[in-house]
Scaffold this active site. Structure first.
Site, PDB file in Angstrom:
ATOM      1  NE  ARG A   1     -30.114  37.377 -23.440  1.00  0.00           N
ATOM      2  CZ  ARG A   1     -28.981  37.675 -24.753  1.00  0.00           C
ATOM      3  NH1 ARG A   1     -28.466  37.300 -24.299  1.00  0.00           N
ATOM      4  NH2 ARG A   1     -29.859  38.642 -25.446  1.00  0.00           N
TER       5      ARG A   1
ATOM      6  CG  ASP B   1     -17.231  37.910 -29.154  1.00  0.00           C
ATOM      7  OD1 ASP B   1     -17.875  39.257 -28.240  1.00  0.00           O
ATOM      8  OD2 ASP B   1     -18.046  37.617 -29.972  1.00  0.00           O
TER       9      ASP B   1
ATOM     10  CG  PHE C   1     -22.891  34.544 -29.683  1.00  0.00           C
ATOM     11  CD1 PHE C   1     -23.938  34.790 -29.470  1.00  0.00           C
ATOM     12  CD2 PHE C   1     -23.202  35.033 -31.057  1.00  0.00           C
ATOM     13  CE1 PHE C   1     -25.475  35.403 -29.515  1.00  0.00           C
ATOM     14  CE2 PHE C   1     -23.378  35.935 -32.201  1.00  0.00           C
ATOM     15  CZ  PHE C   1     -24.997  35.812 -31.234  1.00  0.00           C
TER      16      PHE C   1
ATOM     17  CE1 TYR D   1     -26.483  43.620 -31.367  1.00  0.00           C
ATOM     18  CE2 TYR D   1     -24.641  44.190 -33.609  1.00  0.00           C
ATOM     19  CZ  TYR D   1     -25.289  43.044 -32.687  1.00  0.00           C
ATOM     20  OH  TYR D   1     -24.982  42.261 -32.668  1.00  0.00           O
ATOM     21  CE  LYS D   2     -24.816  41.762 -28.136  1.00  0.00           C
ATOM     22  NZ  LYS D   2     -25.879  41.106 -28.680  1.00  0.00           N
TER      23      LYS D   2
END
Length: 418
Positions: A377, A205, A136, A230-231
């Protein structure tokens, strides 16, 4: 041909988690398959925020920083309290996790702390941070920033060669547990062990893992970890992140952002910095109370549902979708692992016009997302996604391709956020 519509209906009817969908504010006409980017809004969150704003801030004013017994709302312990609630979701102890700042900021703190470890007494100087290409971006960018200061040297190796790349100069192995684009999941236990055998530390992570896949940092003997709120934790846009530090590193931990909230006695207002004990020293500035309160509601909800049930449904749901796409939309190339246990709660497919396909789906109220250069995705937040949502995504994709609807010019116009 498989009756996927009928299968989805049967799976939804038998779904033990179906009742939890009602705990989220969702439009039943929308198939929301992007909870791996932004989780849905828990029904309890607006009321919690109103309480924080109107009663705790509006009426309580500054007294709300203090504990309940002192007439406050205990704002001051929100980072520790929320961190302790996240801890069991990632296999950690309650005093090993703190909610604070963003993933990027926490990465900077912990990468710096890992490098400082090798500048201390009794340690051979190491400054190489090993990661993989395509990790990422923020993980790689934070290392770039430290490299620009002369504190780190970035080294990248393909995932199949990571263990071989763990030489005597590597200070830290920095990896995202579940890859953001493909969903491929690293073997945390094996890679952590390999890094330790090479004398290096490990930072995981967990942004695409926490709340969706099994994580046991203690069993893996991980050194550090970060993750976002927030996911799958449904803390809201820009929700605070969290950081984990193994207890064996607490005493020696040195992080560069020595802000006043990370001081041992912040309200002594001393001129010289003295770090707070344990993970509390990872705090820097004043915690964002409103955002942290929203995150607490999301974490509480996921904890009530339970990780075992969430993981089981996630795997069933993603496998149902993978099979359906493979049979009915074979022109899409799946770039996620075929084994549900080897991937996160998401699937990605490669297509030359993945962006246009994604935009055409969104217009039909099937929300997934696009990752450059060519990946469509879909995420499966098992707390609220229905099998019918997954089937709808597959059937709409088939129709969009058959009809050529994706060719409409407006679907090719790139938005700022994809």
């Amino acid at each position: 041909m498989t009756d996927f519509a009928g299968e989805a209906a049967r799976l939804d009817a038998a779904d033990p988690l179906a009742k939890w969908r009602g705990h989220f504010l969702l439009d039943d006409a929308v198939a929301y398959l992007d909870g791996n980017s932004l989780g849905a809004l828990p029904r309890a969150t607006p009321e919690r925020i109103e309480t924080v704003v109107r009663r705790e801030w509006g009426d309580g004013l500054i007294a709300s920083w203090n504990p309940d017994g002192a007439g406050g709302a205990d704002w001051i312990t929100l980072p520790q309290r929320v961190g302790a609630k996240i801890a069991p979701l990632i296999g950690a102890g309650p005093d090993e996790v703190i909610a604070a700042d963003s993933v990027s900021v926490n990465l900077f703190k912990l990468v710096s702390a890992a490098l400082a470890h090798f500048r201390g007494d009794g340690h051979r100087r190491r400054k190489v941070v090993l990661s993989e290409p395509g990790n990422f971006p923020t993980d790689l960018y934070m290392v770039d920033g430290l490299e620009g200061q002369g504190l780190a040297t970035r080294k990248l190796a393909p995932r199949e060669h990571l263990e071989a790349a763990l030489d005597k100069d590597v200070a830290l192995l920095l990896l995202t547990h579940v890859h953001y684009k493909t969903g491929a999941m690293h073997d945390m236990l094996r890679l952590t062990r390999a890094a330790h055998e090479a004398g290096a530390l490990v930072l995981w992570d967990l942004s695409h893992s926490v709340g969706a896949v099994p994580v046991d940092l203690t069993a893996a003997q991980a050194d550090f970890a970060v993750g976002c709120g927030y996911k799958y934790l449904n803390g809201g846009p820009g929700a605070p992140a969290f950081a984990y530090v193994a207890p064996r590193h607490h005493r020696a931990l040195r992080q560069p952002l020595s802000g006043w909230m990370g001081h041992a006695q912040p309200f002594a207002f001393e001129d010289d910095y003295a770090p707070a004990p344990g993970v509390d020293r990872l705090l820097a500035g004043t915690p964002p109370v409103i955002q942290m309160s929203a995150l607490e509601e999301g974490v509480d909800l996921i904890a009530r549902i339970g990780m075992d049930a969430l993981v089981a449904k996630s795997r069933r749901m993603s496998e149902f979708t993978r099979r359906a796409v493979a049979e009915l939309v074979p022109e899409l190339e799946c770039i996620s692992p075929a084994d549900p246990k080897a991937r996160g709660s998401q699937l990605s497919w490669r297509h030359e016009h993945a962006y246009e396909l994604c935009q055409a789906l969104i217009e039909r109220r099937v929300v997934g997302d696009f990752r450059a250069p060519d990946a469509l995705r879909l995420g499966f937040a098992p707390a609220y996604v229905r099998y019918a949502d997954c089937w709808r995504a597959v059937s709409e994709l088939r129709d969009i391709l058959d009809s050529g609807a994706w060719r409409e010019e407006r679907f090719a116009e790139r938005a700022a956020v994809t």
